[in-house]
Design a protein around this motif. Structure first.
Motif, mmCIF file in Angstrom:
data_model
loop_
_atom_site.group_PDB
_atom_site.id
_atom_site.type_symbol
_atom_site.label_atom_id
_atom_site.label_comp_id
_atom_site.label_asym_id
_atom_site.label_seq_id
_atom_site.Cartn_x
_atom_site.Cartn_y
_atom_site.Cartn_z
ATOM 1 N N GLY A 3 0.564 -1.257 0.114
ATOM 2 C CA GLY A 3 0.068 0.103 -0.012
ATOM 3 C C GLY A 3 0.823 1.254 -0.080
ATOM 4 N N GLN A 4 1.879 1.191 0.811
ATOM 5 C CA GLN A 4 2.812 2.444 0.714
ATOM 6 C C GLN A 4 3.509 2.675 -0.498
ATOM 7 N N LEU A 5 3.703 1.530 -1.132
ATOM 8 C CA LEU A 5 4.577 1.632 -2.462
ATOM 9 C C LEU A 5 3.550 2.048 -3.713
ATOM 10 N N ARG A 6 2.397 1.677 -3.438
ATOM 11 C CA ARG A 6 1.422 2.309 -4.553
ATOM 12 C C ARG A 6 0.864 3.792 -4.261
ATOM 13 N N GLU A 7 1.096 4.232 -2.731
ATOM 14 C CA GLU A 7 0.989 5.766 -2.422
ATOM 15 C C GLU A 7 2.119 6.319 -3.338
ATOM 16 N N TYR A 8 3.314 6.099 -3.081
ATOM 17 C CA TYR A 8 4.469 6.743 -3.569
ATOM 18 C C TYR A 8 4.401 6.739 -5.136
ATOM 19 N N ARG A 9 4.121 5.690 -5.842
ATOM 20 C CA ARG A 9 3.844 5.676 -7.075
ATOM 21 C C ARG A 9 2.749 6.899 -7.543
ATOM 22 N N ARG A 10 1.635 6.722 -7.029
ATOM 23 C CA ARG A 10 0.667 7.740 -7.310
ATOM 24 C C ARG A 10 0.927 8.984 -7.269
ATOM 25 N N ARG A 11 1.689 9.352 -6.113
ATOM 26 C CA ARG A 11 2.366 10.744 -5.886
ATOM 27 C C ARG A 11 3.216 11.168 -6.947
ATOM 28 N N ILE A 12 4.190 10.348 -7.367
ATOM 29 C CA ILE A 12 5.146 10.556 -8.460
ATOM 30 C C ILE A 12 4.602 10.843 -9.653
ATOM 31 N N THR A 267 12.974 12.346 -4.540
ATOM 32 C CA THR A 267 12.670 12.112 -3.218
ATOM 33 C C THR A 267 11.624 10.874 -3.132
ATOM 34 N N TYR A 268 10.481 10.848 -3.722
ATOM 35 C CA TYR A 268 9.603 9.985 -3.552
ATOM 36 C C TYR A 268 9.977 8.637 -4.491
ATOM 37 N N THR A 269 10.869 8.867 -5.481
ATOM 38 C CA THR A 269 11.281 7.495 -6.144
ATOM 39 C C THR A 269 12.409 6.913 -5.113
ATOM 40 N N ARG A 270 13.254 7.615 -4.617
ATOM 41 C CA ARG A 270 13.978 6.921 -3.641
ATOM 42 C C ARG A 270 13.208 6.066 -2.517
ATOM 43 N N ARG A 271 12.361 6.785 -1.842
ATOM 44 C CA ARG A 271 11.174 6.206 -0.923
ATOM 45 C C ARG A 271 10.439 5.021 -1.539
ATOM 46 N N ALA A 272 10.086 5.052 -2.642
ATOM 47 C CA ALA A 272 9.476 4.140 -3.517
ATOM 48 C C ALA A 272 10.273 2.821 -3.764
#
Length: 298
Positions: A3-12, A267-272
């Motif tokens: 779920g966290q990974l999907r959220e990061y990808r949505r934000r990207i 930033t979000y790519t690194r987090r993802a």
């Protein structure tokens, strides 16, 4: 983790879409700066020449014209503020509105009553939100003003200026706008437009004295024709300066927004990536744990 990974990808994806918009706006503003600068440069010779002509006429006549005569005790003042119709221009509008506020405070401290005229939807919205009455408002042309737009504003201000005090006339007209210096520097300025401060004496040109003029039909008639054109040219130049400043401010603001979007995407790519690696590690741990459990059971 999933779920966290999907959220990061949505934000990207969302930030990437925003970045495309801000980048396009940056390029549009940059293209408009070139045209706006050219229009500012083209308007200056006319304004300089008409100022020289009016000064020459005034230096050789004693006619007291309404547009050049100082009032003994000015009480009512018209203040024109030039802003943009659209936002996303950094501190452009906030700076000119702040400068207007300073001018209004100064005028009130001198015992004068200001009446506001607004160019641009941002000024109109700003003063309406604060329940400030506007004597006039002009919108829809802040980015590409024409001479007709300047004439419309000038006619309204001159008509108010030549009225008597009993009829609601004003004694002075001030304009607050943003002066274009270069792509990086634009400064809000306030100038008095009327009464016009003229030099009644002038240095003779090289090689001889000042020329003598004959006025037809009269000096007053010449001033009647020239001074409104002077006010129009001053306001037109102010609007062109503001338009160039608006485009420059928007170009800088959109460049900053584009750069910030790029930083957020990184930033979000690194987090993802970190979330994806954590998910893979967890899945491997679960598989290994399951295999060990089956081996022990057998």
């Amino acid at each position: 983790m999933a779920g966290q990974l999907r959220e990061y990808r949505r934000r990207i994806r969302s930030i990437q879409s925003t970045k495309k918009i801000t980048r396009a706006m940056e390029l549009i503003a940059a293209s408009r700066i070139v045209k706006a600068k050219a229009r500012v440069a083209a308007s200056r010779p006319y304004a300089d020449e008409i100022t020289r002509v009016i000064s020459a006429v005034a230096s050789q006549t004693t006619v007291r014209h309404p547009l050049t005569t100082e009032h003994a005790d000015p009480r009512r003042v018209a203040v024109l503020v030039v802003t943009s119709d659209r936002g996303l221009a950094g501190g452009y509008n906030a700076n000119v509105l702040r400068r207007t506020g300073e001018l209004l405070e100064l005028l009130r401290s001198e015992g004068k009553e200001p009446f506001l005229y607004a160019v641009g939807r941002k000024a109109v919205t700003y003063y309406r939100f604060r329940s400030r009455e506007l004597a006039g408002e002009f919108t829809g042309f802040s980015e590409q003003p024409s001479y007709d737009n300047a004439k419309e504003v000038a006619d309204a201000l001159i008509a108010r200026f030549v009225e008597s005090g009993e009829a609601g006339g004003v004694d002075e007209i001030h304009a607050v706008y943003t002066e274009y210096v270069n792509t990086l520097t634009q400064r809000p300025v306030a100038h008095r437009i009327l009464p016009l401060a003229l030099e009644t004496t002038a240095e003779p040109p090289p090689g001889g004295p000042l020329p003598q003029y004959e006025f037809e039909p009269s000096a007053e008639g010449v001033l009647d024709a020239l001074l409104p054109r002077y006010v129009e040219s001053r306001l037109y130049a102010a609007m062109l300066e503001s338009a160039a400043s608006e485009s420059a401010a928007r170009q800088r603001a959109m460049k900053s927004a584009t750069d910030n979007a790029g930083d957020l995407i990184k930033t979000y790519t690194r987090r993802a990536n970190a979330a994806r690696q954590d998910a893979i590690t967890q899945e491997i741990s679960e598989i290994v744990g399951g295999a060990n459990a089956l081996a022990q059971a057998s």
